[in-house]
Design a protein around this motif. Structure first.
Motif, PDB file in Angstrom:
ATOM      1  N   SER A   1      -6.068   1.199  -2.542  1.00  0.00           N
ATOM      2  CA  SER A   1      -6.194   2.693  -2.223  1.00  0.00           C
ATOM      3  C   SER A   1      -7.634   3.350  -2.795  1.00  0.00           C
ATOM      4  O   SER A   1      -7.741   3.062  -3.586  1.00  0.00           O
ATOM      5  CB  SER A   1      -4.938   3.408  -2.552  1.00  0.00           C
ATOM      6  OG  SER A   1      -5.100   3.977  -3.735  1.00  0.00           O
TER       7      SER A   1
ATOM      8  N   THR B   1      -8.947   6.676  -3.225  1.00  0.00           N
ATOM      9  CA  THR B   1      -8.248   8.367  -3.938  1.00  0.00           C
ATOM     10  C   THR B   1      -9.553   8.705  -4.296  1.00  0.00           C
ATOM     11  O   THR B   1     -10.452   8.716  -4.749  1.00  0.00           O
ATOM     12  CB  THR B   1      -7.528   8.249  -5.187  1.00  0.00           C
ATOM     13  OG1 THR B   1      -7.456   7.215  -6.101  1.00  0.00           O
ATOM     14  CG2 THR B   1      -6.086   8.071  -4.727  1.00  0.00           C
TER      15      THR B   1
ATOM     16  N   GLN C   1     -12.830   6.604  -5.188  1.00  0.00           N
ATOM     17  CA  GLN C   1     -12.998   6.044  -5.911  1.00  0.00           C
ATOM     18  C   GLN C   1     -11.266   4.642  -5.634  1.00  0.00           C
ATOM     19  O   GLN C   1     -10.467   5.455  -4.666  1.00  0.00           O
ATOM     20  CB  GLN C   1     -11.988   6.629  -7.216  1.00  0.00           C
ATOM     21  CG  GLN C   1     -12.124   5.714  -7.597  1.00  0.00           C
ATOM     22  CD  GLN C   1     -10.577   6.150  -9.214  1.00  0.00           C
ATOM     23  OE1 GLN C   1     -10.946   6.832 -10.106  1.00  0.00           O
ATOM     24  NE2 GLN C   1      -9.282   6.125  -8.808  1.00  0.00           N
TER      25      GLN C   1
ATOM     26  N   ARG D   1     -10.170   0.816 -11.634  1.00  0.00           N
ATOM     27  CA  ARG D   1     -10.563   1.719 -10.224  1.00  0.00           C
ATOM     28  C   ARG D   1     -11.765   1.664 -10.479  1.00  0.00           C
ATOM     29  O   ARG D   1     -13.011   1.079 -10.888  1.00  0.00           O
ATOM     30  CB  ARG D   1     -10.306   3.345 -11.234  1.00  0.00           C
ATOM     31  CG  ARG D   1      -9.103   3.302 -11.031  1.00  0.00           C
ATOM     32  CD  ARG D   1      -8.895   4.991 -12.646  1.00  0.00           C
ATOM     33  NE  ARG D   1      -7.001   4.805 -12.401  1.00  0.00           N
ATOM     34  CZ  ARG D   1      -6.219   4.616 -13.895  1.00  0.00           C
ATOM     35  NH1 ARG D   1      -6.949   4.902 -14.989  1.00  0.00           N
ATOM     36  NH2 ARG D   1      -5.482   4.638 -14.145  1.00  0.00           N
TER      37      ARG D   1
ATOM     38  N   ALA E   1      -8.772   2.110  -6.217  1.00  0.00           N
ATOM     39  CA  ALA E   1      -8.142   1.740  -6.875  1.00  0.00           C
ATOM     40  C   ALA E   1      -7.007   0.316  -6.307  1.00  0.00           C
ATOM     41  O   ALA E   1      -7.195   0.206  -5.452  1.00  0.00           O
ATOM     42  CB  ALA E   1      -7.039   2.443  -7.327  1.00  0.00           C
TER      43      ALA E   1
ATOM     44  N   PHE F   1       1.900   2.087  -3.668  1.00  0.00           N
ATOM     45  CA  PHE F   1       0.586   1.535  -4.784  1.00  0.00           C
ATOM     46  C   PHE F   1      -0.451   3.369  -4.625  1.00  0.00           C
ATOM     47  O   PHE F   1       0.087   4.051  -3.887  1.00  0.00           O
ATOM     48  CB  PHE F   1      -0.399   0.852  -4.282  1.00  0.00           C
ATOM     49  CG  PHE F   1      -1.828   0.745  -4.814  1.00  0.00           C
ATOM     50  CD1 PHE F   1      -1.581   0.276  -6.606  1.00  0.00           C
ATOM     51  CD2 PHE F   1      -3.101   0.544  -4.553  1.00  0.00           C
ATOM     52  CE1 PHE F   1      -2.236  -0.176  -7.452  1.00  0.00           C
ATOM     53  CE2 PHE F   1      -3.691   0.680  -5.459  1.00  0.00           C
ATOM     54  CZ  PHE F   1      -3.990  -0.106  -6.907  1.00  0.00           C
ATOM     55  N   SER F   2      -0.506   3.122  -5.950  1.00  0.00           N
ATOM     56  CA  SER F   2      -0.922   4.556  -6.925  1.00  0.00           C
ATOM     57  C   SER F   2      -1.904   4.342  -7.801  1.00  0.00           C
ATOM     58  O   SER F   2      -1.737   3.354  -8.273  1.00  0.00           O
ATOM     59  CB  SER F   2      -0.052   5.865  -7.072  1.00  0.00           C
ATOM     60  OG  SER F   2      -0.345   6.510  -7.783  1.00  0.00           O
ATOM     61  N   ASP F   3      -3.145   5.079  -7.982  1.00  0.00           N
ATOM     62  CA  ASP F   3      -4.211   5.126  -8.840  1.00  0.00           C
ATOM     63  C   ASP F   3      -3.570   5.305 -10.380  1.00  0.00           C
ATOM     64  O   ASP F   3      -4.298   5.403 -11.467  1.00  0.00           O
ATOM     65  CB  ASP F   3      -5.738   5.850  -8.572  1.00  0.00           C
ATOM     66  CG  ASP F   3      -4.774   7.249  -8.455  1.00  0.00           C
ATOM     67  OD1 ASP F   3      -3.744   7.497  -7.650  1.00  0.00           O
ATOM     68  OD2 ASP F   3      -5.628   7.288  -8.796  1.00  0.00           O
TER      69      ASP F   3
ATOM     70  N   GLU G   1       1.268  -0.784   0.131  1.00  0.00           N
ATOM     71  CA  GLU G   1       0.103   0.004   0.154  1.00  0.00           C
ATOM     72  C   GLU G   1       1.135   1.001   0.062  1.00  0.00           C
ATOM     73  O   GLU G   1       0.311   2.530  -0.955  1.00  0.00           O
ATOM     74  CB  GLU G   1      -0.991   0.500   1.462  1.00  0.00           C
ATOM     75  CG  GLU G   1      -2.037  -1.209   1.066  1.00  0.00           C
ATOM     76  CD  GLU G   1      -2.858  -0.722   2.371  1.00  0.00           C
ATOM     77  OE1 GLU G   1      -3.246  -0.317   3.374  1.00  0.00           O
ATOM     78  OE2 GLU G   1      -3.501  -2.348   1.832  1.00  0.00           O
TER      79      GLU G   1
END
Lengths: 435, 143
Positions: B67, B69, B5, B46, B7, A383-385, A380
């Motif tokens: 995550s 966001t 949202q 997403r 992800a 992690f990134s979107d 985590e």
């Protein structure tokens, strides 16, 4: 204040130590020559007799012993005493062919327990400690070797062995384990499981961890210390020499592990030529046992890469220190002609913020070209979107590895827990080449 | 004015997407919109869902890296030029889009555009100023 187990011998001036070593070496060589045919044959072939050992420097006249010698004389061919004097055997799992077998007399077990007690004292353990021994029990020397040392120290031993990680954590909590003995990769497995169970390491009584049996990097040490909220120290040993308790890091010294030189005589050689290297240079570590009865060994090539540090140590021990083992001559990978140690890659990964200490190196040969890919789990923290963030991370790891090794590799980000967790020694490398 | 949202990190291997949607279905979580961004090795899924907390806990406990966001949901009329109009505003306001995806709501009159900008505050201010309807999380779920 430094704690010692046997202060007099541990702090003996080197002149005194070397005179003990020479006496013991001469006695050993004479005994081995007389009692073990394979040693006698090798010495005769090299044209050396026991009387030729007049100084410690004469050690280099003796032939090396290698793992194959143990296999050739499987199981008990290199023992120097009749089997009725052997009270225990251990064996290491041979990844290829037969295992290697070692034996101990009653006195050997006593020597070994004493050395383990000495090692634990180096880590600050005392008879008041509750020692969680997660080294595997059985033919492997780790579990029982440490066990007898803990009892000798007078501390309480929890013989949990490896595996069943959740139960281990419950035991740590309920029994108030204060010292942890494990492989470093298993220590990280414990930390991760604690996190998943919502157990805060700060709520435990753990103070110090004694880790060994596999090479690990300084960055991994930082990681273990941070995640388990303990001080992590290094222990070294191998079954062919005695087991754990050959060398031990002290709490006071900044670096290195004291080799218990009153029992084991170290040398550093060039792994290619077999020549002894000048003081302080890095090479393959070689050991001669000085006091063992059932299974002494002369100039055993450990395949571990390190160097010896002769400077004074803050703890007052006069015994030479060996640097943390950073790799092995046999886990060294040669990728497109470049020497690569998994520990170097580990160092890069552990130095990258947010990267988990679970990784695997996969080597393949495509055509005539070696390819190496490093699989890294996405936690985590990293992690990134956004694709670009992950791709940048991937590129940075690739560049850092290239800078470190001089060879390029592919980095593959994989899902958490997809890399197998260690229950003992971690498998870091999958080499699919048929070399 | 922001919408949460979820992800999820996805390795490129078969069945991962099916597994995620099945887990969400078991927990009675409704997916309102989704997009998958992919590279050769991995993808990022997403999702806009009706229960963000529950979705996050469910996926995490099944071992996924998750995550949460913030994104912006803009409602436009579902007719020719609807998206073009918003994008023109975005360009004029010099907003930088990191990614976007869209869905049409059940009534079929309006489309909802999901945006991730590098500067979210500036984007909200600009879109509101130019008269666009920005939806909240509850509004999206009640469409």
């Amino acid at each position: 204040m430094t704690l010692y187990w046997e202060e007099e011998i541990e702090t003996l001036p080197r002149v005194g130590l070397e005179s003990i070593q020479l006496k013991r070496l001469q006695h050993l060589v004479a005994r081995v020559y007389k009692t073990v045919a394979p040693y006698r044959e090798k010495m005769d072939a090299a044209g050396v007799k026991p009387k030729d050992i007049q100084s410690l420097a004469d050690l280099t006249k003796l032939p090396f012993t290698v793992k194959e010698d143990l296999r050739d004389n499987y199981p008990f061919g290199l023992f120097t005493v009749p089997m009725d004097q052997v009270v225990r055997v251990h064996a290491s799992s041979g990844t290829t062919g037969k295992p290697t077998v070692v034996g101990y007399t009653k006195k050997d077990i006593k020597t070994w327990s004493g050395l383990m007690a000495r090692a634990l004292t180096c880590a600050g353990a005392t008879s008041s400690d509750m020692i969680h021994n997660a080294y595997g029990y059985g033919l492997f020397t780790g579990g029982l070797g440490a066990h007898y040392g803990i009892e000798r120290l007078g501390a309480t031993v929890i013989p949990v062995s490896g595996g069943n990680t959740k139960r281990q954590i419950t035991i740590m909590k309920d029994f108030k384990s204060s010292v942890l003995l494990a492989t470093p990769s298993y220590a990280l497995n414990l930390a991760e499981t604690m996190n998943a169970l919502g157990v805060d390491p700060k709520s435990l009584s753990l103070r110090v961890g004694v880790f060994g049996a596999e090479p690990w990097s300084e960055n991994m040490r930082d990681e273990v210390e941070r995640k388990l909220n303990i001080k992590a120290v290094d222990i070294y040993g191998l079954s062919e020499v005695i087991g754990p308790g050959v060398a031990m890091q002290c709490l006071e010294g900044e670096k290195g592990l004291h080799i218990f030189e009153d029992h084991f005589l170290p040398e550093i050689i060039d792994p290619d030529t077999g020549e002894v290297l000048p003081l302080g240079e890095k090479g393959e570590l070689v050991f001669t046992t000085l006091t063992k009865e059932a299974f002494p060994i002369i100039r055993y090539r450990t395949k571990d890469i390190t160097r010896l540090l002769y400077d004074e140590c803050a703890c007052g021990r006069t015994m030479v220190r060996m640097d943390k083992v950073t790799g092995r001559t046999d886990d060294m990978l040669i990728i497109r002609g470049v020497n690569v140690f998994p520990s170097q890659i580990e160092h890069v990964l552990m130095g990258t913020k947010g990267v988990e200490p679970h990784y695997q190196i996969v080597v393949n040969r495509e055509g005539n070209m070696d390819t190496m890919s490093v699989e890294v789990e996405v936690s985590e923290d990293i992690f990134s979107d956004e694709i670009k963030t992950l791709e940048n991370l991937n590129k940075r790891i690739q560049m850092d590895i290239k800078d470190m090794l001089g060879v390029s590799c592919r980095v593959k980000l994989v899902e958490p827990k997809s890399i197998q967790r260690s229950e003992g020694k971690a498998q870091r490398v999958i080499d699919n080449r048929n070399l | 004015m922001r919408v949460e949202q979820i992800a999820v990190f996805l390795e490129n291997k078969s069945g991962r997407l099916a597994e995620i949607t099945a887990k969400l279905a078991e927990e009675n979580i409704n997916i309102r919109a989704l997009s998958v961004a992919d590279t050769a090795d991995f993808g990022i899924l997403r999702l806009i869902v009706d229960d963000v907390e529950k979705a996050k806990t469910t996926l995490k406990s099944n071992g996924f890296t998750v995550s949460v966001t913030n994104v912006i949901a803009v409602e436009v009329a579902d007719k020719t030029g609807g998206l073009a109009g918003v994008l023109k505003t975005i360009e004029e306001e010099k907003l930088n889009v990191e990614y976007m995806y869209a869905f049409v709501n059940q009534s079929g009159e309006n489309a909802v555009l999901i945006f991730r900008f590098d500067d979210m505050d500036k984007a909200i201010e600009a879109l509101q100023r130019t008269g666009y309807a920005i939806l909240s999380g509850e509004e999206i779920c009640s469409l």
